[in-house]
Structures are given as C-alpha cells and as structure tokens.
Design a protein around this motif. Structure first.
Motif, PDB file in Angstrom:
ATOM      1  N   ASP A   4       0.808  -1.224   0.000  1.00 40.92           N
ATOM      2  CA  ASP A   4       0.000   0.000   0.000  1.00 40.92           C
ATOM      3  C   ASP A   4       0.839   1.272   0.000  1.00 40.92           C
ATOM      4  OD1 ASP A   4       0.956  -0.210   2.578  1.00 40.92           O
ATOM      5  OD2 ASP A   4      -0.934   0.373   3.516  1.00 40.92           O
ATOM      6  N   ALA A   5       2.162   1.143  -0.161  1.00 44.73           N
ATOM      7  CA  ALA A   5       3.045   2.317  -0.125  1.00 44.73           C
ATOM      8  C   ALA A   5       2.708   3.322  -1.222  1.00 44.73           C
ATOM      9  CB  ALA A   5       4.503   1.897  -0.229  1.00 44.73           C
ATOM     10  N   ALA A   6       2.354   2.837  -2.396  1.00 44.53           N
ATOM     11  CA  ALA A   6       2.025   3.748  -3.501  1.00 44.53           C
ATOM     12  C   ALA A   6       0.805   4.602  -3.172  1.00 44.53           C
ATOM     13  CB  ALA A   6       1.778   2.962  -4.773  1.00 44.53           C
ATOM     14  N   ALA A   7      -0.080   4.105  -2.345  1.00 43.45           N
ATOM     15  CA  ALA A   7      -1.279   4.863  -1.975  1.00 43.45           C
ATOM     16  C   ALA A   7      -0.944   6.084  -1.132  1.00 43.45           C
ATOM     17  CB  ALA A   7      -2.257   3.973  -1.224  1.00 43.45           C
ATOM     18  N   GLN A   8       0.261   6.138  -0.598  1.00 45.97           N
ATOM     19  CA  GLN A   8       0.675   7.276   0.215  1.00 45.97           C
ATOM     20  C   GLN A   8       1.180   8.439  -0.627  1.00 45.97           C
ATOM     21  OE1 GLN A   8       3.464   5.938   3.186  1.00 45.97           O
ATOM     22  NE2 GLN A   8       2.227   4.156   3.681  1.00 45.97           N
ATOM     23  N   PHE A   9       1.260   8.248  -1.928  1.00 47.61           N
ATOM     24  CA  PHE A   9       1.779   9.273  -2.821  1.00 47.61           C
ATOM     25  C   PHE A   9       0.726   9.707  -3.825  1.00 47.61           C
ATOM     26  CE2 PHE A   9       5.494   7.073  -1.302  1.00 47.61           C
ATOM     27  CZ  PHE A   9       6.376   8.102  -1.039  1.00 47.61           C
ATOM     28  N   ASP A  10       0.825  10.963  -4.239  1.00 47.74           N
ATOM     29  CA  ASP A  10       0.000  11.513  -5.299  1.00 47.74           C
ATOM     30  C   ASP A  10       0.928  12.044  -6.373  1.00 47.74           C
ATOM     31  OD1 ASP A  10      -2.499  11.182  -4.041  1.00 47.74           O
ATOM     32  OD2 ASP A  10      -2.282  13.060  -2.958  1.00 47.74           O
ATOM     33  N   ILE A  11       0.414  12.152  -7.578  1.00 49.89           N
ATOM     34  CA  ILE A  11       1.135  12.862  -8.628  1.00 49.89           C
ATOM     35  C   ILE A  11       0.605  14.289  -8.578  1.00 49.89           C
ATOM     36  CG2 ILE A  11       1.602  13.045 -11.094  1.00 49.89           C
ATOM     37  CD1 ILE A  11       2.864  10.602  -9.694  1.00 49.89           C
ATOM     38  N   ASP A  12       1.505  15.229  -8.423  1.00 48.74           N
ATOM     39  CA  ASP A  12       1.127  16.621  -8.231  1.00 48.74           C
ATOM     40  C   ASP A  12       1.817  17.484  -9.281  1.00 48.74           C
ATOM     41  OD1 ASP A  12      -0.044  18.811  -6.978  1.00 48.74           O
ATOM     42  OD2 ASP A  12       1.521  19.002  -5.463  1.00 48.74           O
ATOM     43  N   HIS A  13       1.205  18.600  -9.600  1.00 50.68           N
ATOM     44  CA  HIS A  13       1.801  19.574 -10.508  1.00 50.68           C
ATOM     45  C   HIS A  13       2.675  20.518  -9.688  1.00 50.68           C
ATOM     46  CE1 HIS A  13      -1.782  18.290 -12.724  1.00 50.68           C
ATOM     47  NE2 HIS A  13      -1.023  18.465 -13.784  1.00 50.68           N
ATOM     48  N   VAL A  14       3.894  20.743 -10.122  1.00 49.23           N
ATOM     49  CA  VAL A  14       4.751  21.716  -9.435  1.00 49.23           C
ATOM     50  C   VAL A  14       4.035  23.063  -9.423  1.00 49.23           C
ATOM     51  CG1 VAL A  14       6.933  22.980  -9.536  1.00 49.23           C
ATOM     52  CG2 VAL A  14       6.900  20.515  -9.946  1.00 49.23           C
ATOM     53  N   VAL A  15       3.614  23.527 -10.586  1.00 51.09           N
ATOM     54  CA  VAL A  15       2.778  24.730 -10.691  1.00 51.09           C
ATOM     55  C   VAL A  15       1.344  24.223 -10.812  1.00 51.09           C
ATOM     56  CG1 VAL A  15       2.204  26.784 -12.041  1.00 51.09           C
ATOM     57  CG2 VAL A  15       4.599  26.089 -11.792  1.00 51.09           C
ATOM     58  N   PRO A  16       0.550  24.379  -9.754  1.00 51.28           N
ATOM     59  CA  PRO A  16      -0.826  23.863  -9.788  1.00 51.28           C
ATOM     60  C   PRO A  16      -1.637  24.445 -10.949  1.00 51.28           C
ATOM     61  CG  PRO A  16      -0.222  24.564  -7.578  1.00 51.28           C
ATOM     62  CD  PRO A  16       0.866  25.044  -8.495  1.00 51.28           C
ATOM     63  N   LEU A  17      -2.607  23.685 -11.404  1.00 51.31           N
ATOM     64  CA  LEU A  17      -3.414  24.114 -12.548  1.00 51.31           C
ATOM     65  C   LEU A  17      -4.124  25.432 -12.278  1.00 51.31           C
ATOM     66  CD1 LEU A  17      -4.900  20.649 -13.572  1.00 51.31           C
ATOM     67  CD2 LEU A  17      -2.844  21.799 -14.438  1.00 51.31           C
ATOM     68  N   LYS A  18      -4.649  25.615 -11.072  1.00 50.25           N
ATOM     69  CA  LYS A  18      -5.337  26.869 -10.750  1.00 50.25           C
ATOM     70  C   LYS A  18      -4.358  28.047 -10.759  1.00 50.25           C
ATOM     71  CE  LYS A  18      -8.822  28.850  -7.772  1.00 50.25           C
ATOM     72  NZ  LYS A  18      -9.735  28.609  -6.650  1.00 50.25           N
ATOM     73  N   GLU A  19      -3.144  27.828 -10.268  1.00 51.67           N
ATOM     74  CA  GLU A  19      -2.116  28.875 -10.297  1.00 51.67           C
ATOM     75  C   GLU A  19      -1.741  29.195 -11.741  1.00 51.67           C
ATOM     76  OE1 GLU A  19       0.926  31.608  -9.722  1.00 51.67           O
ATOM     77  OE2 GLU A  19      -0.695  31.042  -8.376  1.00 51.67           O
ATOM     78  N   ALA A  20      -1.618  28.184 -12.566  1.00 50.78           N
ATOM     79  CA  ALA A  20      -1.317  28.417 -13.989  1.00 50.78           C
ATOM     80  C   ALA A  20      -2.433  29.232 -14.634  1.00 50.78           C
ATOM     81  CB  ALA A  20      -1.139  27.084 -14.716  1.00 50.78           C
ATOM     82  N   TRP A  21      -3.676  28.924 -14.304  1.00 53.95           N
ATOM     83  CA  TRP A  21      -4.828  29.646 -14.847  1.00 53.95           C
ATOM     84  C   TRP A  21      -4.725  31.122 -14.503  1.00 53.95           C
ATOM     85  CZ3 TRP A  21      -8.717  28.134 -18.036  1.00 53.95           C
ATOM     86  CH2 TRP A  21      -9.823  28.995 -18.147  1.00 53.95           C
ATOM     87  N   ARG A  22      -4.422  31.407 -13.227  1.00 50.62           N
ATOM     88  CA  ARG A  22      -4.302  32.800 -12.762  1.00 50.62           C
ATOM     89  C   ARG A  22      -3.092  33.500 -13.380  1.00 50.62           C
ATOM     90  NH1 ARG A  22      -5.606  30.683  -7.031  1.00 50.62           N
ATOM     91  NH2 ARG A  22      -3.397  30.181  -7.045  1.00 50.62           N
ATOM     92  N   SER A  23      -2.107  32.725 -13.813  1.00 48.86           N
ATOM     93  CA  SER A  23      -0.852  33.282 -14.316  1.00 48.86           C
ATOM     94  C   SER A  23      -0.776  33.370 -15.829  1.00 48.86           C
ATOM     95  CB  SER A  23       0.320  32.436 -13.808  1.00 48.86           C
ATOM     96  OG  SER A  23       0.333  32.388 -12.405  1.00 48.86           O
ATOM     97  N   GLY A  24      -1.870  33.048 -16.506  1.00 48.20           N
ATOM     98  CA  GLY A  24      -1.877  33.198 -17.953  1.00 48.20           C
ATOM     99  C   GLY A  24      -2.527  32.070 -18.729  1.00 48.20           C
TER     100      GLY A  24
END
Length: 103
Positions: A4-24
């Motif tokens: 179950d170790a993989a369940a402890q991790f998520d794939i995340d965006h360094v620059v979150p999608l909402k931040e990218a939206w606000r940034s252009g």
C-alpha cells in the motif's frame, strides 16, 4: 516496500493548474492547457506525499524539507518560464528566498 506504499503518494503539478490559470493559462487553448497538465518534460509532474500544497504558490507554501527548496524553486521557475506564465511580487520574493538556499 509495503503493497500500500504507492497509496501514500499523489502525482502533483509543481505549478498547480489553478495557479497556472491565474498566471496566464486562462488565455490558452484547451489543447495547450491539456499539454501543460500532462507535461513530463519541464519537471511539472512529481510524486508527493505531502498534500498540504494544494493550489498554493511559493508565497503561501514551501516544501517542509528545507534542503528541497532550491530544487523546488528551480522547477517552479522552469515551468513558469517554459509556459510564459507570470510571477507576482510575493511569489517572486518567496522564490528569491528559496533560491538563496542553493549551494
């Protein structure tokens, strides 16, 4: 490693999608936004165990491990630069502080 170790991790965006939206990204085509969201080239997708970052930028969240802040800030800047996204003054100040930790 436990099964179950993989369940402890998520794939995340360094620059979150909402931040990218606000940034252009709001002005991008759907195809451009999809490419950004799935980018494996510009250090954009990383495996994380800390879910506290959410949609925050460096002015509001920094990696808890101080030794990782240099790497994180460089990845953030690389992604923002590659996609022509803006950086606000508070974000820039936080990035400057994290870059100061680089050896």
């Amino acid at each position: 490693m436990p099964a179950d170790a993989a369940a402890q991790f998520d794939i995340d965006h360094v620059v979150p999608l909402k931040e990218a939206w606000r940034s252009g990204a709001a002005a991008w085509t759907t195809q451009d936004r999809r490419a950004f969201a799935n980018d494996l080239t510009h250090s954009q997708l990383v495996a994380v165990s800390n879910r506290s970052k959410a949609e925050k930028d460096p002015a509001n969240w920094q990696p808890p491990l101080a030794d990782y802040r240099c790497t994180y800030s460089r990845a953030w800047i690389s992604v923002k630069h590659a996609y022509g996204l803006t950086v606000d003054p508070a974000e820039r100040s936080a990035l400057d502080g994290m870059l100061a930790t680089c050896a």
